[in-house]
Design a protein around this motif. Structure first.
Motif, PDB file in Angstrom:
ATOM      1  N   GLU A  78      -3.668   8.555  38.389  1.00  0.00           N
ATOM      2  CA  GLU A  78      -3.723   6.909  38.091  1.00  0.00           C
ATOM      3  C   GLU A  78      -4.654   6.680  37.998  1.00  0.00           C
ATOM      4  O   GLU A  78      -4.998   5.591  37.492  1.00  0.00           O
ATOM      5  N   LYS A 106     -10.328   5.853  30.769  1.00  0.00           N
ATOM      6  CA  LYS A 106      -9.786   4.684  30.994  1.00  0.00           C
ATOM      7  C   LYS A 106      -9.066   4.274  29.620  1.00  0.00           C
ATOM      8  O   LYS A 106      -8.357   3.508  29.154  1.00  0.00           O
ATOM      9  N   GLU A 112      -5.223   4.922  34.466  1.00  0.00           N
ATOM     10  CA  GLU A 112      -5.290   3.800  34.681  1.00  0.00           C
ATOM     11  C   GLU A 112      -6.424   3.012  35.386  1.00  0.00           C
ATOM     12  O   GLU A 112      -6.500   2.071  34.923  1.00  0.00           O
TER      13      GLU A 112
END
Length: 465
Positions: A78, A106, A112
Motif C-alpha cells: 500500500e 499512485k 495508496e
C-alpha cells in the motif's frame, strides 16, 4: 526540473529553514490522514549510507508487524517509501524520475501512499513539495520516528542495532558516523546530512555482533569520513580502537574500510591493519585531484607533496595494501594541463582501483560561485582519459596475479560458476573472481583459488580448497 537553493537565512518572522520544513511535514501528515498499512516497499537510491538507513527503517516496520520489502517489483504493497540521493545532478535526476514513476502508480491506484525521504528531500523539501504535491509526505535523512508515526507505528528503542538486510546475508555495511565537518568546495553532503556525529563505540560493536549472529562474515565500514571517527565523542581519533574491538567478534572474517579522508590521516590505523588479520588490506581514500591549484580551489586541505608522502608511508607500513581512490574532473578552472598532470600521477602511483566523477555544479556549495564553463561532453571525455589510463594499469596488475593462489569470499552462483572477491575488492565497485569448481559452495565461504586468467578488471581461476 530546476531546484532553487534552500532558504538558509533567518526570515524576518523569525522562522528558520528547519522551522519551515517542520511546518510542511506536519501539514502533509495531516493531509495524509495517517493510516497503518499491511505492507511497505522501500526503494533506495544513492550510497551505502542510504541503504543502511533503509535497513534500519525496515527493521522498525517489521517489529510493528508491518510487512516490508526492498525494491519489490510486485504491486502488493500500500505504501512506497523512496529514499533519495541528492549528491550530484545525475543522482538528483534519478531520484526525481523515481518519485514521478511512483506518483504515476499512485494515480493508477497501484499504491495508496508515496513517502519520500533521504538527501534530496532534506535538501529541497519545500521546492519538491510545491512541484510534486501528489507525494503524501517528505522527510530528510534518518527519518525513522517521523515515518513510523505517520504509519501509526511505534519507534522501538530496544531495536537499536537491528536491521533488515538488503545485501546478501554474508556482508553488510556498518555506518560508524553521520555527516561531515569538511568544507570541500564541490560537496553538498553537509547541507543534507549536517555536521559529523560519531556513533558511540558500544552501539557500533553491539550492531556488529548482531550482524554476525545473522551470518554476516564481512563488515564494510562506511561514513562520510571514517578517519574523523571519535573526535566529537572522545576528543581524539578512535578508528584504530574501534577496529580492534570489531576484530574481537569471532564470526566476522573481514573488515573493510571505505572513505578515509587523506588530510590528518591517522597512521595507527595501518598498525592495526598489519596486526589484525581480519582487517582487509584495502583502503578507499578519495583524493579528488592532484594538481595543487585545483586541490586548493576544492578546499581539500592537502597538496600534492603531502599526498605523495602519505601514499609512500601507507605502502611502506602495509606493502601489500590495495589502494582505491576517486577523482573529479571538470572542476571550474581545470585545464588539460591539470588533467595531464593527474594522468601522469596515476601512472606514477599505479592505484589498484580508481573511480572517476565529472564535476557537478551544486548550489550552496563553495564552488557554486565559480563559473562552470567546461561543457559536460568535455568533462566526460576527460573522465574517459583517466579510465583508459587506469584500465591498462588494472590489466597489468591483474596479469601479475596469474599463478597465484588467493583467498576468495564467494558472493553468488551465476551462469554455471561461482563469483567471489578477494580481500582487495569491495562489492559492486571492484574486481570479481570467477571460480571454476564442481564442489558445492555457499555465499560467504572463504576458499582458495589459483588464478589462471586475468582481464582488465576481473580474475578467473580454479578452486584449490
Amino acid at each position: 526540473m530546476p531546484l532553487p537553493p534552500l532558504p538558509v537565512k533567518k526570515r524576518k518572522d523569525g522562522f528558520t529553514a528547519n522551522d519551515w520544513y517542520l511546518c510542511i511535514t506536519i501539514a502533509q501528515s495531516l493531509k495524509t490522514k495517517t493510516f497503518r498499512p499491511n505492507k511497505v516497499n522501500i526503494i533506495t537510491l544513492g550510497c551505502a549510507k542510504n541503504l543502511v538507513d533503509s535497513e534500519v527503517l525496515s527493521a522498525q516496520l517489521r517489529a510493528n508487524d508491518i510487512a516490508v520489502s526492498h525494491e519489490s517489483h510486485k504491486s502488493d504493497h500500500e505504501v512506497v517509501i523512496i529514499n533519495t540521493c541528492g549528491f550530484i545532478e545525475k543522482a538528483k535526476a534519478e531520484s526525481i524520475q523515481t518519485i514521478l514513476e511512483q506518483v504515476e502508480r499512485k494515480k493508477r491506484g497501484k499504491v495508496e501512499r508515496v513517502i519520500v525521504t533521504g538527501c534530496l528531500s532534506a535538501r529541497y523539501q519545500q521546492e519538491l513539495a510545491d512541484e510534486i504535491p501528489e507525494v503524501d509526505a517528505w522527510f530528510g535523512t534518518e527519518p525513522y520516528r517521523e515515518v513510523l508515526q505517520l504509519l501509526q507505528a511505534d519507534y522501538k528503542q530496544e531495536l537499536i542495532g537491528e536491521r533488515l538486510l538488503s545485501t546478501p546475508k554474508h556482508y553488510a555495511y556498518l555506518k560508524i558516523s553521520e555527516g561531515c565537518n569538511r568544507t570541500c568546495a564541490f560537496c553538498a553532503i553537509p547541507l543534507m546530512r549536517g555536521k559529523h556525529v560519531s556513533r558511540p563505540m558500544e552501539e557500533i560493536v553491539l550492531e556488529a555482533r548482531k550482524l554476525a549472529e545473522k551470518g554476516v562474515k564481512e563488515l564494510i565500514l562506511i561514513a562520510q569520513e571514517l578517519t574523523y571517527y571519535g573526535l566529537d565523542l572522545y576528543k581524539k581519533r578512535m578508528l584504530a580502537t574501534l577496529l580492534d574491538k570489531l576484530s574481537d567478534i569471532p564470526d566476522i572474517q573481514w573488515i573493510r574500510l571505505h572513505y578515509a579522508y587523506p588530510a590528518q590521516f591517522p597512521m595507527d590505523v595501518l598498525e592495526i591493519m598489519q596486526r589484525q588479520s581480519k582487517i582487509c588490506k584495502y583502503l578507499d581514500i578519495p583524493l579528488q585531484h592532484i594538481s595543487d591549484p585545483i586541490l586548493q580551489a576544492m578546499h581539500r586541505q592537502t597538496d600534492r607533496r603531502y599526498i605523495e608522502q602519505l601514499i609512500y608511508a601507507i605502502r611502506e607500513k602495509v606493502p601489500e595494501i590495495c589502494l582505491r581512490t576517486t577523482f573529479i574532473v571538470g572542476f571550474p578552472g581545470e585545464t588539460l594541463q591539470h588533467v595531464e598532470e593527474l594522468i601522469a600521477f596515476m601512472e606514477q602511483v599505479r592505484f589498484d582501483r580508481v573511480g572517476v566523477f565529472t564535476y557537478s555544479h551544486e548550489e550552496n556549495t563553495r564552488a557554486f560561485a565559480l563559473r562552470d564553463e567546461i561543457p559536460q561532453q568535455e568533462k566526460e571525455r576527460r573522465a574517459e582519459m583517466l579510465m583508459d589510463c587506469q584500465r591498462e594499469i588494472s590489466y597489468q596488475k591483474n596479469q601479475a596475479r596469474i599463478g597465484q593462489v588467493m583467498k576468495v569470499m564467494v558472493d553468488r552462483r551465476e551462469a554455471g560458476h561461482y563469483v567471489g572477491r578477494t580481500e582487495f575488492d569491495s562489492p559492486e565497485v571492484d574486481n570479481e573472481v570467477i571460480i571454476h569448481t564442481d564442489t558445492k559452495l555457499r555465499a560467504g565461504d572463504l576458499v582458495q583459488v589459483r588464478i589462471d586468467r586475468a582481464y582488465d578488471y576481473d580474475l578467473e581461476g580454479e578452486l584449490v580448497s
